[in-house]
Write a protein that holds these residues in place. Structure first.
Motif, PDB file in Angstrom:
ATOM      1  N   ALA A  87       0.799  -1.229   0.000  1.00 60.55           N
ATOM      2  CA  ALA A  87       0.000   0.000   0.000  1.00 60.55           C
ATOM      3  C   ALA A  87       0.831   1.277   0.000  1.00 60.55           C
ATOM      4  CB  ALA A  87      -0.965  -0.005   1.185  1.00 60.55           C
ATOM      5  N   PRO A  88       1.757   1.450  -0.942  1.00 63.13           N
ATOM      6  CA  PRO A  88       2.523   2.696  -0.978  1.00 63.13           C
ATOM      7  C   PRO A  88       1.636   3.889  -1.341  1.00 63.13           C
ATOM      8  CG  PRO A  88       2.934   1.408  -2.958  1.00 63.13           C
ATOM      9  CD  PRO A  88       2.121   0.537  -2.044  1.00 63.13           C
ATOM     10  N   ASP A  89       1.934   5.027  -0.734  1.00 61.97           N
ATOM     11  CA  ASP A  89       1.272   6.276  -1.099  1.00 61.97           C
ATOM     12  C   ASP A  89       1.925   6.909  -2.319  1.00 61.97           C
ATOM     13  OD1 ASP A  89      -0.555   6.562   1.271  1.00 61.97           O
ATOM     14  OD2 ASP A  89       1.382   6.482   2.304  1.00 61.97           O
ATOM     15  N   SER A 133      11.210   3.637   8.770  1.00 60.37           N
ATOM     16  CA  SER A 133      11.484   2.241   8.440  1.00 60.37           C
ATOM     17  C   SER A 133      12.025   2.135   7.027  1.00 60.37           C
ATOM     18  CB  SER A 133      10.228   1.371   8.595  1.00 60.37           C
ATOM     19  OG  SER A 133       9.262   1.707   7.616  1.00 60.37           O
ATOM     20  N   PHE A 134      12.683   1.030   6.771  1.00 61.48           N
ATOM     21  CA  PHE A 134      13.314   0.741   5.479  1.00 61.48           C
ATOM     22  C   PHE A 134      13.141  -0.739   5.195  1.00 61.48           C
ATOM     23  CE2 PHE A 134      16.988  -0.962   3.226  1.00 61.48           C
ATOM     24  CZ  PHE A 134      17.140  -0.102   2.149  1.00 61.48           C
ATOM     25  N   GLU A 135      12.651  -1.067   3.999  1.00 61.73           N
ATOM     26  CA  GLU A 135      12.440  -2.472   3.630  1.00 61.73           C
ATOM     27  C   GLU A 135      12.879  -2.721   2.199  1.00 61.73           C
ATOM     28  OE1 GLU A 135       8.876  -5.797   2.991  1.00 61.73           O
ATOM     29  OE2 GLU A 135       8.365  -3.673   3.230  1.00 61.73           O
ATOM     30  N   VAL A 136      13.609  -3.787   1.993  1.00 59.54           N
ATOM     31  CA  VAL A 136      13.832  -4.328   0.654  1.00 59.54           C
ATOM     32  C   VAL A 136      12.814  -5.452   0.470  1.00 59.54           C
ATOM     33  CG1 VAL A 136      15.436  -5.532  -0.866  1.00 59.54           C
ATOM     34  CG2 VAL A 136      16.284  -3.729   0.653  1.00 59.54           C
ATOM     35  N   PHE A 137      11.876  -5.246  -0.453  1.00 57.45           N
ATOM     36  CA  PHE A 137      10.780  -6.200  -0.653  1.00 57.45           C
ATOM     37  C   PHE A 137      11.269  -7.308  -1.587  1.00 57.45           C
ATOM     38  CE2 PHE A 137       5.976  -6.487  -1.868  1.00 57.45           C
ATOM     39  CZ  PHE A 137       5.891  -7.693  -1.199  1.00 57.45           C
ATOM     40  N   VAL A 183      14.200  -5.306  -7.131  1.00 59.45           N
ATOM     41  CA  VAL A 183      13.039  -5.395  -6.223  1.00 59.45           C
ATOM     42  C   VAL A 183      12.767  -4.027  -5.624  1.00 59.45           C
ATOM     43  CG1 VAL A 183      13.532  -7.823  -5.704  1.00 59.45           C
ATOM     44  CG2 VAL A 183      14.442  -6.026  -4.209  1.00 59.45           C
ATOM     45  N   PRO A 184      11.545  -3.801  -5.145  1.00 59.51           N
ATOM     46  CA  PRO A 184      11.231  -2.508  -4.544  1.00 59.51           C
ATOM     47  C   PRO A 184      11.967  -2.256  -3.230  1.00 59.51           C
ATOM     48  CG  PRO A 184       9.230  -3.701  -5.180  1.00 59.51           C
ATOM     49  CD  PRO A 184      10.368  -4.671  -5.241  1.00 59.51           C
ATOM     50  N   VAL A 185      12.275  -0.994  -3.016  1.00 60.34           N
ATOM     51  CA  VAL A 185      12.782  -0.531  -1.720  1.00 60.34           C
ATOM     52  C   VAL A 185      11.723   0.416  -1.163  1.00 60.34           C
ATOM     53  CG1 VAL A 185      14.593   0.734  -0.539  1.00 60.34           C
ATOM     54  CG2 VAL A 185      15.186  -0.795  -2.420  1.00 60.34           C
ATOM     55  N   ILE A 186      11.330   0.208   0.082  1.00 59.82           N
ATOM     56  CA  ILE A 186      10.180   0.912   0.651  1.00 59.82           C
ATOM     57  C   ILE A 186      10.572   1.593   1.958  1.00 59.82           C
ATOM     58  CG2 ILE A 186       7.800   0.669   1.453  1.00 59.82           C
ATOM     59  CD1 ILE A 186       7.723  -2.000  -0.172  1.00 59.82           C
ATOM     60  N   ILE A 187      10.206   2.852   2.085  1.00 57.96           N
ATOM     61  CA  ILE A 187      10.413   3.570   3.335  1.00 57.96           C
ATOM     62  C   ILE A 187       9.090   4.111   3.850  1.00 57.96           C
ATOM     63  CG2 ILE A 187      12.813   4.177   2.839  1.00 57.96           C
ATOM     64  CD1 ILE A 187      11.768   7.048   2.161  1.00 57.96           C
TER      65      ILE A 187
END
Length: 266
Positions: free
Chosen positions: A29-31, A242-246, A259-263
């Motif tokens: 659910a990214p904005d 937060s920081f995530e490598v999906f 792959v996506p990187v998400i903060i």
């Protein structure tokens, strides 16, 4: 600053990866989505399909078959700050926007550099080095340190030893040469930027965002590189929670090699 989930992803052809984008949206659910290598002209950009996923606000910059960047947002984009060419080439590698809440966000797709790390023999590598030199000057001179600013995207350099699966073996490979790592460090220093990934994951630990297509078992064997980055200035860094490598997206059907990187910011 407005609370947001922001993802960056080199989709390696957006129209081929629309199903994957939809799944990313469903699961994380990214904005805001920053996409690279969209590989589609603006008139053929799948705007309606992405609006159906909730991204009513779109800033796009694309060309046929190569490169291309996009910033997609559920919330209004206050203004477009930059759509500039880099190193004398208008090849659709950068968009800068200001989001509501005051965050300045830059989506970058840096040149890959071709097969040979020799700027005299390989024009693509010369382009990459020149692009980084220009980025560092831009970051030093044109960025307002008082304004929260994040740079993200496929920067095509794995700068640290544990950003690749085999440091010694890959030191002469484009993307991990000492000269490229030095330029990455210069960008951070001159722009007063922090490598967000390595502020969450210590440098002594492996961290990858790309597993190539050429070797079919690269993902299974974890032969990865960290090519996709989030960089934040001093005003933005405290807001990143937060920081995530999906990583799981690399195992999906018809995956991108990145792959996506998400903060999350708040």
């Amino acid at each position: 600053m407005t609370a947001l989930t922001i993802a960056t992803w080199n989709v390696n052809s957006l129209r081929q990866r629309l199903e994957g984008v939809g799944r990313l949206v469903e699961e994380r659910a990214p904005d805001v989505l920053c996409l690279q290598e969209t590989k589609v002209t603006d008139e053929l950009f799948p705007a309606d399909e992405l609006k159906a996923l909730g991204f009513e606000h779109q800033v796009i910059r694309g060309q046929k078959s190569y490169n291309g960047v996009a910033v997609l947002s559920r919330k209004p984009i206050k203004q477009v700050r930059e759509r500039r060419p880099w190193w004398g080439k208008d090849d659709c590698r950068h968009i800068g926007v200001e989001l509501e809440g005051g965050l300045e966000l830059h989506c970058f797709y840096a040149p890959s550099g071709g097969p040979t790390p020799d700027p005299e023999a390989n024009e693509k590598f010369a382009h990459k080095l020149g692009f980084y030199d220009e980025m560092a000057k831009w970051a030093a001179k044109e960025q307002d340190q008082a304004r929260p600013t994040i740079l993200m995207g496929d920067l095509n350099i794995a700068p640290l030893e544990n950003d690749v699966w085999n440091h010694k073996k890959l030191l002469r490979s484009v993307g991990h040469t000492p000269g490229e790592s030095e330029r990455f460090a210069t960008l951070l220093k001159k722009g007063r930027l922090t490598d967000v990934g390595r502020s969450f994951v210590p440098p002594e630990e492996p961290l990858y965002t790309w597993w190539g297509y050429r070797f079919a078992a690269s993902f299974e064997k974890n032969y990865g590189w960290r090519l996709d980055h989030v960089l934040a200035n001093e005003a933005a860094l405290p807001a990143i929670k937060s920081f995530e490598v999906f990583k799981e997206t690399r195992s999906w059907e018809k995956p991108s090699d990145h792959v996506p990187v998400i903060i999350k910011v708040a």
